[in-house]
Design a protein around this motif. Structure first.
Motif, mmCIF file in Angstrom:
data_model
loop_
_atom_site.group_PDB
_atom_site.id
_atom_site.type_symbol
_atom_site.label_atom_id
_atom_site.label_comp_id
_atom_site.label_asym_id
_atom_site.label_seq_id
_atom_site.Cartn_x
_atom_site.Cartn_y
_atom_site.Cartn_z
ATOM 1 N N PHE A 1 0.838 -1.189 0.000
ATOM 2 C CA PHE A 1 0.000 0.000 0.000
ATOM 3 C C PHE A 1 0.880 1.249 0.000
ATOM 4 N N PRO A 2 0.320 2.422 -0.319
ATOM 5 C CA PRO A 2 1.133 3.581 -0.687
ATOM 6 C C PRO A 2 2.188 4.023 0.307
ATOM 7 N N GLU A 3 2.042 3.703 1.606
ATOM 8 C CA GLU A 3 3.101 4.107 2.536
ATOM 9 C C GLU A 3 4.426 3.426 2.236
ATOM 10 N N GLY B 1 -2.020 7.282 -8.692
ATOM 11 C CA GLY B 1 -3.375 6.934 -8.293
ATOM 12 C C GLY B 1 -3.605 5.490 -7.915
ATOM 13 N N ALA B 2 -2.582 4.632 -7.953
ATOM 14 C CA ALA B 2 -2.761 3.210 -7.647
ATOM 15 C C ALA B 2 -2.999 3.006 -6.154
ATOM 16 N N PRO B 3 -4.064 2.285 -5.753
ATOM 17 C CA PRO B 3 -4.291 2.041 -4.325
ATOM 18 C C PRO B 3 -3.338 1.013 -3.751
ATOM 19 N N TRP B 4 -2.741 0.180 -4.624
ATOM 20 C CA TRP B 4 -1.746 -0.803 -4.200
ATOM 21 C C TRP B 4 -0.987 -1.287 -5.430
ATOM 22 N N ILE B 5 0.149 -1.933 -5.185
ATOM 23 C CA ILE B 5 0.859 -2.678 -6.222
ATOM 24 C C ILE B 5 1.120 -4.077 -5.684
ATOM 25 N N ALA C 1 0.650 -4.384 4.240
ATOM 26 C CA ALA C 1 0.588 -5.319 3.116
ATOM 27 C C ALA C 1 -0.519 -6.331 3.376
ATOM 28 N N VAL C 2 -1.027 -6.927 2.306
ATOM 29 C CA VAL C 2 -1.992 -8.016 2.402
ATOM 30 C C VAL C 2 -1.490 -9.154 1.536
ATOM 31 N N TRP D 1 1.112 -5.356 9.327
ATOM 32 C CA TRP D 1 1.443 -3.967 9.641
ATOM 33 C C TRP D 1 2.839 -4.003 10.258
ATOM 34 N N ARG D 2 3.824 -3.627 9.466
ATOM 35 C CA ARG D 2 5.243 -3.716 9.852
ATOM 36 C C ARG D 2 5.730 -2.311 10.193
#
Length: 281
Positions: free
Chosen positions: A137-139, A151-155, A180-181, A212-213
């Motif tokens: 996710f973007p962070e 604009g991607a919500p995730w890669i 991450a998921v 959540w790291r």
């Protein structure tokens, strides 16, 4: 065996997950947690929070963490704005399990996560299938060599190091925080000689493990270290971002059920056959 303690009066939070000689749940002082009301910004006291119908987005960390639950026998229940969630926790011969039932109008879509913050050393490692699809996710963008798509919500990349970011190792504090998921129903945590396996089982709903790291990258201006290993129904943190196959959906019966199984022993399976082209890391 694992011993679980919950606090129905304060959002049904798990306050203890204990094996012989070890408390697995991380905590931090947050006296305001006990005064939280629906609609409040999330108060992070650690433990394990029940996040539903979303994790990120609105309402922050879901609708039930700030509501009182009721207990009848060994079943705890909470009434959300659009659903009822029931949870029954039992010990098993090799650990513990939590059985869930969510009741709502057919077609109700939601994300659920067992938002477990674990007390882990810098040397702990996380084990899931090598190659499993992992959404960043973007962070994570500042940590990658790749340019984040506008604009991607995730890669997406393969576990354990999507886009070169090694998520299976925690390491010392470095001022970063990444969500991450992972497309895996099972995560096995190794910390020195201790083991904790978390496995989610559900029929007809997408299952995954959210991570959540946080190595003192969040929150600003007073960050702290926290590690979330979060069995999840769905594949995104924010229900608003969910595509057609990214969230759970209540069927025509009006009920959906799932089970979270936990053991204090290693659950990393034997390496698959060559035909499967996958190994466990």
């Amino acid at each position: 065996m694992l011993e679980i303690t919950t606090d129905p009066a304060h959002g049904g939070r798990w306050t203890s997950l204990r094996s012989a000689g070890r408390e697995w749940l991380w905590h931090r002082p947050a006296p305001e947690r006990n005064m939280a009301a629906p609609g409040d910004v999330f108060v992070d006291a650690g433990g394990l929070e029940e996040c539903v119908p979303t994790v990120r987005g609105l309402p922050d960390h879901g609708d039930v963490w700030s509501r009182p639950w009721t207990r009848t026998g060994d079943t705890e229940r909470v009434q959300g704005e659009s659903f009822t969630l029931a949870r029954t926790v039992r010990t098993t011969t090799d650990g513990a399990q939590a059985d869930y039932t969510l009741t709502a109008q057919p077609g109700f879509r939601f994300i659920w996560a067992a938002h477990a913050l674990l007390d882990l050393s810098a040397g702990a490692t996380l084990h899931m299938p090598s190659g499993a699809a992992t959404r960043l996710f973007p962070e994570a963008a500042p940590l990658l060599d790749d340019t984040w798509p506008t604009g991607a919500p995730w890669i997406t990349g393969p576990w354990p190091a999507p886009h070169g970011l090694p998520l299976h190792r925690l390491g010392p504090d470095d001022g970063t925080a990444v969500g991450a998921v992972v497309d895996s129903p099972l995560c096995c945590v190794h910390d020195d000689r201790d083991r904790l396996a978390l496995e989610l089982r559900a029929d007809g709903a997408p299952v995954s493990t959210a991570l959540w790291r946080n190595l003192t990258g969040y929150p600003q201006p007073h960050p702290y270290r926290s590690t979330g290993v979060e069995p999840m129904l769905g594949r995104v943190f924010d229900l608003a971002d969910a595509g057609p196959d990214d969230a759970a959906c209540v069927p025509a019966s009006g009920e959906i059920r799932w089970r979270l199984a936990l053991t204090a022993t290693c659950r990393c399976p034997s390496p698959p056959t060559q035909k499967e082209h996958r190994s466990w890391t």
